[in-house]
Motif scaffolding. Structure first.
Motif, short mmCIF file in Angstrom:
data_model
loop_
_atom_site.label_atom_id
_atom_site.label_comp_id
_atom_site.label_asym_id
_atom_site.label_seq_id
_atom_site.Cartn_x
_atom_site.Cartn_y
_atom_site.Cartn_z
N ASP A 1 0.81 -1.23 0.00
CA ASP A 1 0.00 0.00 0.00
C ASP A 1 0.84 1.27 0.00
OD1 ASP A 1 -2.27 -1.61 0.09
OD2 ASP A 1 -2.37 -1.56 2.27
N THR A 2 1.99 1.22 -0.62
CA THR A 2 2.84 2.41 -0.66
C THR A 2 3.82 2.28 -1.82
OG1 THR A 2 4.43 3.76 0.56
CG2 THR A 2 4.51 1.39 0.94
N THR A 3 4.27 3.44 -2.32
CA THR A 3 5.35 3.44 -3.31
C THR A 3 6.69 3.63 -2.63
OG1 THR A 3 5.04 5.82 -3.66
CG2 THR A 3 3.86 4.31 -5.14
N SER A 4 6.68 3.86 -1.32
CA SER A 4 7.93 4.06 -0.58
C SER A 4 8.61 2.73 -0.31
CB SER A 4 7.64 4.75 0.76
OG SER A 4 7.05 6.02 0.55
N MET A 5 9.93 2.76 -0.26
CA MET A 5 10.69 1.56 0.05
C MET A 5 10.57 1.20 1.53
SD MET A 5 14.11 2.21 -2.21
CE MET A 5 14.20 3.94 -1.80
N ILE A 6 10.91 -0.03 1.85
CA ILE A 6 10.96 -0.48 3.24
C ILE A 6 12.41 -0.75 3.62
CG2 ILE A 6 8.63 -1.44 3.28
CD1 ILE A 6 9.80 -4.20 2.73
N TRP B 1 17.56 -1.24 1.97
CA TRP B 1 16.60 -0.19 1.66
C TRP B 1 16.10 -0.47 0.26
CZ3 TRP B 1 17.99 5.63 0.67
CH2 TRP B 1 16.82 6.40 0.78
N ALA B 2 14.92 -1.08 0.17
CA ALA B 2 14.50 -1.64 -1.11
C ALA B 2 12.99 -1.83 -1.13
CB ALA B 2 15.18 -3.00 -1.32
N ASP B 3 12.49 -2.32 -2.27
CA ASP B 3 11.07 -2.67 -2.35
C ASP B 3 10.77 -3.97 -1.62
OD1 ASP B 3 10.59 -0.44 -3.84
OD2 ASP B 3 10.29 -1.47 -5.74
N GLY B 4 11.80 -4.78 -1.38
CA GLY B 4 11.59 -6.03 -0.68
C GLY B 4 12.85 -6.88 -0.71
N LEU B 5 12.70 -8.11 -0.22
CA LEU B 5 13.83 -9.03 -0.14
C LEU B 5 13.34 -10.45 -0.42
CD1 LEU B 5 16.89 -8.77 0.64
CD2 LEU B 5 16.23 -9.63 2.90
N ILE B 6 14.11 -11.19 -1.20
CA ILE B 6 13.78 -12.57 -1.54
C ILE B 6 14.81 -13.49 -0.89
CG2 ILE B 6 13.45 -14.24 -3.42
CD1 ILE B 6 13.12 -11.75 -5.28
N ILE C 1 11.51 -5.61 9.79
CA ILE C 1 11.10 -4.73 8.70
C ILE C 1 10.47 -3.45 9.24
CG2 ILE C 1 9.52 -4.49 6.73
CD1 ILE C 1 10.86 -7.90 7.72
N LYS C 2 10.86 -2.33 8.66
CA LYS C 2 10.30 -1.03 9.01
C LYS C 2 9.87 -0.33 7.73
CE LYS C 2 13.56 -0.55 12.88
NZ LYS C 2 14.70 0.23 13.42
N GLY C 3 8.81 0.47 7.85
CA GLY C 3 8.34 1.21 6.69
C GLY C 3 7.34 2.26 7.10
N ARG C 4 6.91 3.05 6.13
CA ARG C 4 5.95 4.12 6.42
C ARG C 4 4.56 3.58 6.72
NH1 ARG C 4 7.46 8.87 2.00
NH2 ARG C 4 9.59 9.26 2.78
N GLU C 5 4.23 2.44 6.14
CA GLU C 5 2.94 1.82 6.40
C GLU C 5 3.04 0.88 7.61
OE1 GLU C 5 0.14 2.65 4.76
OE2 GLU C 5 1.40 4.11 3.68
N ASN D 1 4.39 -4.30 11.24
CA ASN D 1 5.79 -3.90 11.28
C ASN D 1 6.57 -4.42 12.48
OD1 ASN D 1 6.11 -2.61 8.87
ND2 ASN D 1 5.70 -0.56 9.64
N GLU D 2 5.91 -4.59 13.61
CA GLU D 2 6.65 -5.02 14.80
C GLU D 2 6.99 -6.52 14.79
OE1 GLU D 2 2.21 -5.10 15.97
OE2 GLU D 2 3.56 -3.81 14.81
N THR D 3 6.54 -7.24 13.75
CA THR D 3 6.79 -8.68 13.66
C THR D 3 8.22 -8.96 13.20
OG1 THR D 3 4.47 -9.04 13.08
CG2 THR D 3 6.00 -10.84 12.63
N THR D 4 8.88 -9.88 13.90
CA THR D 4 10.21 -10.35 13.50
C THR D 4 10.07 -11.71 12.82
OG1 THR D 4 11.29 -9.19 15.33
CG2 THR D 4 12.50 -11.00 14.32
#
Length: 294
Positions: free
Chosen positions: A157-162, A177-182, A235-239, A255-258
């Motif tokens: 739900d965002t165009t911002s990176m996480i 600092w990216a759109d995600g991680l595989i 993971i941290k992000g604006r959403e 976001n608080e999930t590890t």
């Protein structure tokens, strides 16, 4: 001998493939058990079938089956793996999809290669899986917490990176600092990870690859790690939430999930034949090494 037949979709060539498979199994007096949803789709599309027993959950496959035939593409095998789980039930992949890195048996070779299965003339490729545990627990990630191809975290739900703070065996690696991680297995290295610049890895290699999705720094590149490593992701992000996918299964996580990622204690067994092996497949499907000059 008893064989489970699994599928998800009815496609243009599904009718003829199912007829060939059923005809061969019946001629060899092999008991057939269909995945119920697939069986109902076949009947709906007027495939001529006798009455067969069916299964509708992984619990049904615990005992008395010798093999599972998957009819479809690689996505169908990924789904079949959620039924096979740790039951040590070899999967025979018949391709009715497009690429077919896992489902390598083509329609024209069904009778020939199934004859070799009956004669026990094949090899088994044991494929590593990757598991995921969330802290605190997330009910959507607990039932089927493993993947044959990859586990992915990505923005929602965002165009911002996480920001993905990553640890290997509790030692800090990097904050992507990216759109995600595989986090990909060798089996998944020819999928999403490859599309994001990851390497192709031989299926039986004992490793995972960490591949960032559209990282915003040139030094963040795919990293191969031993498959006995334990990864921790924060993971941290604006959403307030981000997305987690295990192969094709996806859910939202706060976001608080590890997340803890590591190898499962079981394998998925894929039946292989030399003429449909991995090296031939990447040459045929990825045009590996093809050069118009040669």
């Amino acid at each position: 001998m008893k064989i489970a037949v699994f599928g998800q979709y009815y496609q243009n060539n599904t009718h003829s493939i199912v007829e060939k498979v059923v005809a061969f199994l019946e001629q060899n007096n092999i008991e057939i058990c269909f995945y119920k949803i697939f069986y109902d789709k076949l009947i709906e599309n007027e495939v001529s079938l006798s009455e067969y027993s069916t299964f509708d959950s992984h619990e049904c496959l615990k005992d008395n089956f010798d093999y599972l035939i998957s009819i479809g593409g690689d996505g169908t095998i990924l789904r079949a793996a959620t039924f096979v789980r740790n039951y040590n039930l070899p999967i025979i992949g018949i391709n009715s999809g497009r690429l077919g890195f896992l489902a390598t048996i083509q329609e024209e070779n069904i009778e020939k290669l199934l004859t070799r299965v009956v004669a026990n003339d094949f090899s088994i490729s044991k494929r590593t899986l990757v598991s995921l545990h969330a802290h605190p627990e997330n009910i959507d990630l607990e039932d089927i917490n493993f993947a044959l191809n990859e586990i992915t975290v990505s923005r929602k739900d965002t165009t911002s990176m996480i920001t993905i703070e990553t640890y290997i065996n509790n030692e800090y690696l990097n904050s992507y600092w990216a759109d995600g991680l595989i986090i990909s297995t060798p089996t998944g290295s020819t999928g999403y990870s490859l599309s994001c610049g990851g390497p192709v890895i031989m299926p039986t290699s004992n490793c995972f690859v960490i591949t960032p999705i559209a990282p915003h720094n040139l030094t963040a590149r795919p990293l191969i790690i031993p498959d006995d490593s334990e990864l921790t992701l924060k993971i941290k992000g604006r959403e307030e939430q981000y997305l987690v996918s295990l192969d094709s299964r996806i859910t939202s996580v706060s976001n608080e999930t590890t997340l803890t990622v590591k190898k499962t204690d079981f394998f998925i067994s894929i039946i292989e034949f030399p003429e449909e092996g991995f090296l031939r497949t990447i040459r045929k499907k990825l045009l590996w090494g093809e050069d118009k000059r040669n």
